[in-house]
Write a protein that holds these residues in place. Sequence first.
Motif: not given
Length: 121
Positions: A13-30
């Motif tokens: 569930a944290l994979d998208a958050l940790m994906d630095s290739a994605s813009p921060e606004r699309l990564r989800g909540a901390l």
Amino acid sequence: MIPPRPEPSPDPALDALMDSASPERLRGALPTVRRLTALGETVAQRVHARIGGIEAGKASAPTQMTVVATRLLTALINHEYQHDQWIGEVRTGHLGHVLPTDPDSDQVRRIDGYLVLHPYE
């Protein structure tokens, strides 16, 4: 021998958050500090288990894998130093905290503004 296999994500569930290739606004909540701590502990356990297996000779080409494991561990330490640098910049720039002095070690230096473990020379 340790069979080669991909490691599953410690927290998918944290994979998208940790994906630095994605813009921060699309990564989800901390996540919470507790969840990040659990993630770090899981990663540390896996790294220790893998390196321990290599050290015990439970890998094909254990001598070669020792070299690989040493480089991998160095890369992980340097990655964590990057996080420390970024946190330090926020603490200094936004909160006025003074950064601690750099470690006194022949194996740690600053390269491009970042602390780097550099044991190979």
